[in-house]
Enzyme design. Structure first.
Site, PDB file in Angstrom:
ATOM      1  N   ASP A 165      15.399  -2.108  -9.997  1.00  0.00           N
ATOM      2  CA  ASP A 165      15.174  -1.056 -10.486  1.00  0.00           C
ATOM      3  C   ASP A 165      14.083  -0.635 -11.569  1.00  0.00           C
ATOM      4  O   ASP A 165      13.813  -1.513 -12.421  1.00  0.00           O
ATOM      5  CB  ASP A 165      16.620  -0.978 -11.580  1.00  0.00           C
ATOM      6  CG  ASP A 165      17.944  -1.084 -10.773  1.00  0.00           C
ATOM      7  OD1 ASP A 165      18.307  -0.192  -9.858  1.00  0.00           O
ATOM      8  OD2 ASP A 165      18.886  -2.092 -10.838  1.00  0.00           O
TER       9      ASP A 165
ATOM     10  N   ASP B  19      11.499  -7.308  -9.038  1.00  0.00           N
ATOM     11  CA  ASP B  19      12.370  -6.729  -9.920  1.00  0.00           C
ATOM     12  C   ASP B  19      12.944  -5.264  -8.899  1.00  0.00           C
ATOM     13  O   ASP B  19      12.150  -4.906  -8.126  1.00  0.00           O
ATOM     14  CB  ASP B  19      12.209  -6.199 -11.089  1.00  0.00           C
ATOM     15  CG  ASP B  19      13.568  -5.455 -11.688  1.00  0.00           C
ATOM     16  OD1 ASP B  19      14.742  -5.790 -11.734  1.00  0.00           O
ATOM     17  OD2 ASP B  19      13.061  -4.436 -12.278  1.00  0.00           O
TER      18      ASP B  19
END
Length: 283
Positions: free
Chosen positions: A16, A14
């Site tokens: 963020d 991922d």
């Protein structure tokens, strides 16, 4: 006794809150909008329910905030602040981790991205960070929320984005004459509850690295997160309370693991254990 998982052959990241500090920037943006309507600062006990959940998450935010905005209007206000993402910075341990996984493991690894955000926003957030550009140079292994193959797919906590990342990784492996990579040979790095749950549903192993604010409101619910069962009963969890807390005990090697040992909680990527995932680091 749980069977020992195979060594990791692919890592899915991922973006963020996992690689960069953009979750703090998102919170800043939300607070700027909320202040326009005299609303209080956005608390992690609510953000825990919203983070990485797309439109459904935004609706949860609006339901709490009670501001006279539709989802589309809220998103329009968000876009006015996107320039702030140019200030994104790497989180602790990320640069060393990416460099090691990319160049210093005894067997080559596939590194891919699986982010709910769009590709252009990813570029804005990371184009000034050389270590991310280098580690994820193979754009075939990028999956973003606005990816054409994600148009009919379900967002996190559903597993679709990670399954697509695995599909593309296996296409690359096939071109390289390598055996197909199984889901249990994939290690997902995530910061959000929804992301951990999505990885679990994809049949993958996952390292959960929550923001300190998220970790604080999840006290007593860590095992539910690691097992991907926070909303298994169809009800929204209440975060920020430790009533009936289930203590998570360290394993024999000191790591904080799920009952089935397929998910791990760490406070920083500086604490990642390569050996625990069958990764031999070369000098």
């Amino acid at each position: 006794m749980n069977e020992q998982p195979p060594p990791v052959r692919a890592c899915i990241f991922d973006v963020d809150g996992t690689l960069i500090n953009s979750e703090d920037i998102y919170t800043d943006i939300y607070n700027r909008i909320l202040s326009e309507y005299g609303r209080p600062a956005y608390p992690w006990r609510i953000k825990a329910r919203q983070q990485s959940r797309g439109t459904a998450g935004t609706q949860r935010l609006l339901d709490w905030a009670q501001v006279p905005l539709t989802i589309a209007e809220w998103k329009t206000k968000e876009k006015k602040h996107t320039h702030l993402f140019k200030n994104s910075k790497l989180l602790p341990g990320v640069e060393e981790l990416l460099a090691t996984l990319f160049t210093r493991t005894s067997l080559p690894l596939y590194l891919s991205l699986a982010s709910s955000a769009g590709a252009r926003l990813f570029a804005l957030k990371t184009s000034h960070i050389p270590s991310i550009t280098a580690a994820f140079a193979d754009t075939r292994l990028h999956v973003f929320g606005d990816d054409p193959e994600m148009s009919d797919s379900r967002k996190k906590p559903e597993p679709d984005i990670f399954l697509l990342a695995l599909k593309r990784t296996n296409e690359a492996a096939k071109q390289n004459g390598e055996e197909e990579i199984d889901a249990k040979e994939c290690l997902v790095f995530e910061d959000s509850i929804a992301g951990v749950e999505a990885a679990r549903r994809a049949g993958m192993r996952v390292v959960w690295v929550p923001h300190p604010g998220l970790a604080e409101v999840c006290k007593g619910k860590e095992m539910d997160v690691l097992m991907g069962r926070t909303e298994a009963d169809g009800k929204l969890p209440i975060y920020g309370e430790t009533i009936d807390a289930e203590r998570i005990e360290p394993a024999e090697d000191g790591r904080l693991l799920s009952v089935d040992r397929l998910a791990e909680l760490i406070t920083s990527l500086e604490d990642f254990s390569y050996e625990a995932y069958g990764l031999q680091v070369t000098k």
